[in-house]
Write an enzyme that holds these catalytic residues in place. Sequence first.
Site, short mmCIF file in Angstrom:
data_model
loop_
_atom_site.label_atom_id
_atom_site.label_comp_id
_atom_site.label_asym_id
_atom_site.label_seq_id
_atom_site.Cartn_x
_atom_site.Cartn_y
_atom_site.Cartn_z
N ASP A 1 8.30 -3.57 -9.80
CA ASP A 1 8.58 -4.49 -9.01
C ASP A 1 7.57 -4.25 -7.86
O ASP A 1 7.11 -3.69 -7.56
CB ASP A 1 9.43 -3.67 -8.65
CG ASP A 1 10.17 -2.08 -8.14
OD1 ASP A 1 9.00 -1.21 -8.87
OD2 ASP A 1 10.42 -1.46 -6.99
N HIS B 1 3.10 -5.09 0.47
CA HIS B 1 3.98 -5.74 1.40
C HIS B 1 3.81 -6.64 2.68
O HIS B 1 4.00 -7.42 3.63
CB HIS B 1 4.48 -4.75 2.21
CG HIS B 1 5.42 -3.55 1.49
ND1 HIS B 1 6.85 -3.30 1.75
CD2 HIS B 1 4.89 -2.93 0.13
CE1 HIS B 1 6.81 -2.05 0.44
NE2 HIS B 1 6.43 -2.50 -0.23
N GLU C 1 11.33 1.01 -8.19
CA GLU C 1 10.64 2.28 -6.78
C GLU C 1 10.76 1.56 -5.09
O GLU C 1 11.16 2.14 -4.89
CB GLU C 1 9.25 1.70 -6.96
CG GLU C 1 8.43 3.16 -6.46
CD GLU C 1 7.80 2.37 -4.83
OE1 GLU C 1 7.77 3.84 -4.28
OE2 GLU C 1 7.54 1.36 -4.36
N GLU C 2 10.95 0.51 -5.42
CA GLU C 2 10.92 -0.52 -3.96
C GLU C 2 12.40 -0.45 -3.49
O GLU C 2 12.42 -0.13 -1.88
CB GLU C 2 11.07 -1.38 -3.71
CG GLU C 2 9.18 -2.35 -3.91
CD GLU C 2 8.22 -1.33 -3.14
OE1 GLU C 2 8.87 -0.98 -2.23
OE2 GLU C 2 7.28 -1.54 -3.51
N ASP D 1 -0.48 5.13 -5.56
CA ASP D 1 0.76 4.20 -4.86
C ASP D 1 0.54 4.34 -3.40
O ASP D 1 0.52 3.42 -3.10
CB ASP D 1 1.65 4.14 -5.69
CG ASP D 1 3.24 2.84 -4.38
OD1 ASP D 1 2.34 1.95 -4.58
OD2 ASP D 1 4.12 3.55 -4.67
N HIS E 1 4.69 1.04 -10.78
CA HIS E 1 6.54 0.43 -10.38
C HIS E 1 5.86 -0.57 -10.54
O HIS E 1 5.28 -1.81 -10.68
CB HIS E 1 6.89 1.34 -9.66
CG HIS E 1 6.11 0.77 -7.95
ND1 HIS E 1 6.34 -0.68 -7.35
CD2 HIS E 1 5.58 0.91 -7.37
CE1 HIS E 1 5.90 -0.77 -6.39
NE2 HIS E 1 5.59 0.25 -6.31
N ASP F 1 0.04 -3.18 -4.77
CA ASP F 1 1.66 -2.78 -4.75
C ASP F 1 2.34 -3.44 -5.73
O ASP F 1 2.60 -4.00 -5.52
CB ASP F 1 2.22 -2.56 -3.00
CG ASP F 1 2.87 -1.41 -3.55
OD1 ASP F 1 3.69 -0.64 -4.30
OD2 ASP F 1 4.08 -1.87 -2.49
ZN LIG Z 1 4.09 0.75 -4.48
#
Ligand SMILES: [Zn+2]
Length: 409
Positions: A94, A383, A159-160, A188, A92, A125
Amino acid sequence: MRVLDETDARTLHSYIIDLYKSFIPVKAIPPDMGGEGELERAKVLEDELRRLGLRVWRVDARDERARGGIRPNILAQLEGADTSRTLWIVAHMDTVPEGDRSLWRYEPYSVTVEDDYVYGRGVEDNGQAIVVAFAVAKYLVERGVKPRVNLGIALVSDEETGSRYGLQYLLSQNVFGTPESNWFLVPDAGSPDGSKVIVAEKHILWFKIRVVGMQAHASTPHEGINAHRLGMMFNLELDRILHTRFTRYDPIFEPPVSTFEPTRKEENVSNINTIPGVDTVYWDARILPSYSIDEVVETVKSTAYSFASSHGIKVEVEIVARDDAGEPTSPDHPFTRAFLRAIREARNVEPKLLGIGGGTIARYLRKKGYPALVWMTCEETAHKPNERARLSSILADVDTVLYYLLHVA
Ligand SMILES: [Zn+2]
């Protein structure tokens, strides 16, 4: 390393750093998180896929809130010896925002390399999946070797924040072909030694419990019905019933049981001398996929009904979100067996199959019947401030995927 020799590893090492530097500074924060979306980053990545010589096409979803009015999704393919089968690597584009800037040791959007680590928002990520997929493609193209099956790369948006404009949109457009011949690797999540392979997720259920009593002055409680006390009683009762009724144990999952947790609590009254008339609590439930979500919902509703009638009050149950996990990817599926073999032989670690509380985008693939393995070698810094990825782990993942494509697929 089983496929890459020292020269390959050196070449790819600097390719990976350059690639990170080309797209990490181009932010791709989703509109739901206050960003402009993925379009600018997608352009950089699409150009690179074309430069590598892959067949590239776009399946964009419309979203007026994002730059260009779209959420881009990029598909790319490199032909294998058996053109009827494809290994897809899903990544992903984003990323979540950097959060509190003062907690970062380095500028979050200017890729910093320190020893074996690359630092920056999105390097793990899910930039790690992007660089692994691109490095695999680069090796195959430049060496002129055909993988046993097609290599597919799917770069998705959103995705987020739920994947409605990303993988879910691609699945609604049927872009991938049949589950018999399209298998998915989703890098992921994973573990530092590359042994953890996630094959299953739990159902996710969020619900709200609203207990309605009657407000009164705190000095005359007999004139009211204290919703806070009844709410505590009810939620503890529900906690006990859920944990005694849904006791199945499945050692593949971490933790190996369904979980039911009261989490958020809404404010009832803002002063101390009022008996609250309403009490609102939210629950987060992660349910083993051998149960259905409906069984849990029915238990919550019937418990609410009997508590309400025996206390002469109202207990309202509202479903806030429910997301079915889909069937786990079988440990005996030929994809699972072959990929585990690749890990065993290329990495010299014993792979461990695992289920998690959710949720990755693999659940959308599994719901459509596609086999999907979630795997990469990482420290799980997603994150967090000082998000980082390890270059030696990335190269080891590239080597493992190449070993799969060239020797066991
Ligand atoms: Zn991710």
